[in-house]
Structure formats: C-alpha cells, structure tokens
Design an enzyme around this catalytic site. Structure first.
Site, mmCIF file in Angstrom:
data_model
loop_
_atom_site.group_PDB
_atom_site.id
_atom_site.type_symbol
_atom_site.label_atom_id
_atom_site.label_comp_id
_atom_site.label_asym_id
_atom_site.label_seq_id
_atom_site.Cartn_x
_atom_site.Cartn_y
_atom_site.Cartn_z
ATOM 1 N N LYS A 13 8.677 18.611 78.422
ATOM 2 C CA LYS A 13 7.295 18.559 78.128
ATOM 3 C C LYS A 13 6.535 19.357 77.460
ATOM 4 O O LYS A 13 6.604 18.959 76.949
ATOM 5 C CB LYS A 13 6.410 18.086 79.771
ATOM 6 C CG LYS A 13 5.252 17.549 79.527
ATOM 7 C CD LYS A 13 5.182 16.913 80.868
ATOM 8 C CE LYS A 13 4.908 17.135 82.178
ATOM 9 N NZ LYS A 13 4.058 17.587 82.131
ATOM 10 N N ARG A 88 -3.334 13.315 87.763
ATOM 11 C CA ARG A 88 -2.206 13.316 88.640
ATOM 12 C C ARG A 88 -2.985 12.341 89.978
ATOM 13 O O ARG A 88 -1.453 12.163 90.422
ATOM 14 C CB ARG A 88 -2.232 14.887 89.277
ATOM 15 C CG ARG A 88 -0.786 15.096 88.667
ATOM 16 C CD ARG A 88 -0.665 16.800 89.494
ATOM 17 N NE ARG A 88 0.049 17.486 88.817
ATOM 18 C CZ ARG A 88 0.958 18.203 88.323
ATOM 19 N NH1 ARG A 88 -0.095 17.975 87.014
ATOM 20 N NH2 ARG A 88 1.388 18.996 88.197
ATOM 21 N N ARG A 127 21.132 25.825 84.801
ATOM 22 C CA ARG A 127 20.399 26.738 84.108
ATOM 23 C C ARG A 127 20.155 28.435 84.638
ATOM 24 O O ARG A 127 20.998 27.927 85.992
ATOM 25 C CB ARG A 127 18.380 26.730 84.798
ATOM 26 C CG ARG A 127 17.640 27.193 83.912
ATOM 27 C CD ARG A 127 16.177 26.648 82.999
ATOM 28 N NE ARG A 127 15.429 26.384 84.340
ATOM 29 C CZ ARG A 127 14.622 25.965 84.661
ATOM 30 N NH1 ARG A 127 13.795 25.550 83.727
ATOM 31 N NH2 ARG A 127 13.514 25.532 85.421
ATOM 32 N N ARG A 160 18.459 30.364 89.964
ATOM 33 C CA ARG A 160 17.024 30.349 90.604
ATOM 34 C C ARG A 160 17.028 29.462 91.486
ATOM 35 O O ARG A 160 17.318 28.325 91.580
ATOM 36 C CB ARG A 160 15.630 29.899 89.506
ATOM 37 C CG ARG A 160 15.089 31.160 89.046
ATOM 38 C CD ARG A 160 14.337 30.819 87.448
ATOM 39 N NE ARG A 160 13.921 29.648 87.781
ATOM 40 C CZ ARG A 160 12.754 28.802 86.867
ATOM 41 N NH1 ARG A 160 12.900 29.822 86.138
ATOM 42 N NH2 ARG A 160 11.657 28.064 87.168
ATOM 43 N N ARG A 171 11.879 17.928 93.890
ATOM 44 C CA ARG A 171 10.438 17.805 93.042
ATOM 45 C C ARG A 171 10.440 17.103 92.135
ATOM 46 O O ARG A 171 9.145 16.348 91.589
ATOM 47 C CB ARG A 171 10.560 19.491 92.085
ATOM 48 C CG ARG A 171 10.383 20.805 92.187
ATOM 49 C CD ARG A 171 11.034 21.885 92.520
ATOM 50 N NE ARG A 171 10.929 21.554 90.487
ATOM 51 C CZ ARG A 171 11.504 22.603 89.906
ATOM 52 N NH1 ARG A 171 13.040 23.186 90.364
ATOM 53 N NH2 ARG A 171 11.044 23.062 88.376
HETATM 54 P P1 AMP Z 1 1.852 22.101 86.418
HETATM 55 O O1 AMP Z 1 2.420 23.147 85.612
HETATM 56 O O2 AMP Z 1 1.720 20.648 85.520
HETATM 57 O O3 AMP Z 1 3.921 22.010 87.746
HETATM 58 O O4 AMP Z 1 0.723 22.488 87.666
HETATM 59 C C1 AMP Z 1 0.883 23.720 88.454
HETATM 60 C C2 AMP Z 1 -0.023 23.320 89.568
HETATM 61 O O5 AMP Z 1 -1.504 23.394 89.465
HETATM 62 C C3 AMP Z 1 0.133 21.489 90.532
HETATM 63 O O6 AMP Z 1 1.264 22.054 91.598
HETATM 64 C C4 AMP Z 1 -1.614 21.866 91.479
HETATM 65 O O7 AMP Z 1 -1.057 22.323 91.988
HETATM 66 C C5 AMP Z 1 -1.890 22.213 90.185
HETATM 67 N N1 AMP Z 1 -2.995 21.007 88.863
HETATM 68 C C6 AMP Z 1 -2.448 20.724 87.942
HETATM 69 N N2 AMP Z 1 -2.676 19.929 87.401
HETATM 70 C C7 AMP Z 1 -3.193 19.592 87.973
HETATM 71 C C8 AMP Z 1 -4.160 17.922 88.684
HETATM 72 N N3 AMP Z 1 -3.929 17.189 87.749
HETATM 73 N N4 AMP Z 1 -4.327 17.879 90.149
HETATM 74 C C9 AMP Z 1 -4.284 18.344 91.249
HETATM 75 N N5 AMP Z 1 -3.593 19.879 91.446
HETATM 76 C C10 AMP Z 1 -3.648 20.436 89.852
#
Ligand code: AMP
Length: 223
Positions: A13, A88, A127, A160, A171
């Site tokens: 992504k 999300r 990885r 990792r 995940r």
């Molecule tokens: P990501 O890098 O997109 O996986 O985001 C890392 C973390 O940020 C997630 O595991 C959430 O804790 C928080 N986070 C990011 N985007 C959102 C969202 N749209 N709603 C709620 N939490 C978010």
C-alpha cells in the site's frame, strides 16, 4: 480527485500511495503517520495515541475525524487527496461523507488492494532484517548476496517478531475485521478491487485504470 486506499499489511500500500500521489499530484495523507509524528513530537495527542497504538487499538473516531478535517482543509488538498488508513470505522466513513458534501467535494474513489492471506504470509515471512544496520531484505524479491548475512556488515539476518506467521495471521484477521464493515458500507459497486498479488508496476496500472473508469462513470452520471 479523492482516493481512499485500503489494503492489508504487507500488500504494498505504501508503494502504491507514493505512486498515486505523484501520478495525480495530490498529497497522500496517512493517519497512522500523523499519529507517529505526534508521538515523536511528544504532544498530548501523541502520548494518548502512543498508548493506544502500542496495544494495537484504534484512536477514537472524534480525534481522527478532527485530524482529517483540518488536514484536508489545507490548500494543498484543494485539487484532491489520497487517504491511507482512514476511514477505519463506519462512523469515520459516514463523517467523511458528510465532510466532503459540506465542502462541495466529490465522493471518493475507493480502492481495495486485495491479496489472499496465504500469499501475504509467504511474502512477509520471507522478510529478514539486519540487527546492526536495520536493512530489510526479502528472501523472495531482494535476497542478500550471501544467504543469511547482511550485504553491508555481514551480521546474521533475523526475522522480526511481527513477521512470525502466527502474528501475521492475527494482524491480517484484525484488518479483515476492521475493514470488512467499512468496504461493505461503501457497497460493492463503489469499491474498485485490484489484485495486489501482481508485481507493483501491474498493480499501479490496474489502479490507474480503475480510477480512470470511475472518473468516466462519474462524468456520465453528472450529465
Ligand atoms: P497505520 O500506520 O495506518 O497502521 O496506523 C497505525 C496506528 O494508528 C493504528 O494501529 C491506530 O492505532 C492508529 N490509527 C491510524 N489511523 C486510524 C484511524 N483511521 N482510526 C483509528 N486509529 C487509527
């Protein structure tokens, strides 16, 4: 042009977000990155987010919605933007719909980068990382010159903790549980599904094609 990019961990992504931002000259906004920046800056929001993120939870809808609303009000978003990691939850999707309407912006093009869980597990378990210099390898696509050794400092490469198969499957399941209802909320006709198991250049082409088709459909509907 407003693009929403959905895809499970390890689907590429980040690569596609960078490609689309450059191709359409729009900013790529990642809510995860925004929170990581707040954590690094040590703000109150960062402290709150870091606690939630470390437990793998979601930051509250009101906070995330507020961040997105103020970010897309910036001048560089006037021609459009790409959102990565947002919405999300269904309340976030519904809030975004209202926000776009309120600002007189078009409804988003929703792209779902789809890859079978087994393919992702194969990709992610291949990885390896150098514990010394942190360089990342992939035994399938970017192997080290000598098996098991870092090219730069010859340190033995490690897997990792979060690339262990059981962790990856957890995940992926969490992603499915979160994203499923959001994609369902947009409806199958609104979501452009792209096969993300293809090589990155072909995935980019498929996304570009899907975006072009969606723009054509919207133009026809607007007539
Ligand atoms: P990501 O890098 O997109 O996986 O985001 C890392 C973390 O940020 C997630 O595991 C959430 O804790 C928080 N986070 C990011 N985007 C959102 C969202 N749209 N709603 C709620 N939490 C978010």
């Amino acid at each position: 042009m407003i693009l929403l990019l959905f895809g499970p961990p390890g689907c590429g992504k980040g690569t596609q977000a960078a490609f689309l931002a450059q191709r359409f000259r729009i900013p790529a906004i990642s809510t995860g990155e925004a929170f990581r920046a707040e954590c690094k800056a040590g703000t109150e929001l960062g402290k709150l987010a870091s606690e939630i993120m470390s437990k793998g939870g979601l930051v509250g809808d009101e906070i995330v919605n507020g961040i997105v609303a103020s970010r897309i009000a910036q001048p560089d978003c006037a021609r459009g933007f790409l959102l990565d990691g947002y919405p999300r939850t269904v309340p976030q999707a519904s809030y975004l719909e209202g926000l776009l309407k309120q600002r007189g912006l078009p409804q988003p093009t929703v792209i779902h980068m789809d890859v079978a869980a087994d393919a992702l597990v194969t990709r992610l378990t291949a990885r390896r990382q150098c514990p010394e210099c942190r360089r990342i390898y992939n035994l399938l696509s970017q192997p080290p010159r000598i098996a098991g050794q870092c090219d730069d400092d010859s340190a033995p490469l490690l897997t990792r903790d979060d690339d262990q198969e059981a962790v990856i499957r957890r995940r992926l399941q969490a992603f499915e549980e979160q994203t499923g209802p959001v994609l369902h909320w947009y409806g199958p006709w609104a979501v452009c599904r792209v096969d993300a198991a293809l090589p990155p250049e072909l995935v980019s082409q498929a996304i570009e094609h899907a975006v072009a088709e969606r723009s054509r459909d919207s133009a026809v509907l607007a007539r």
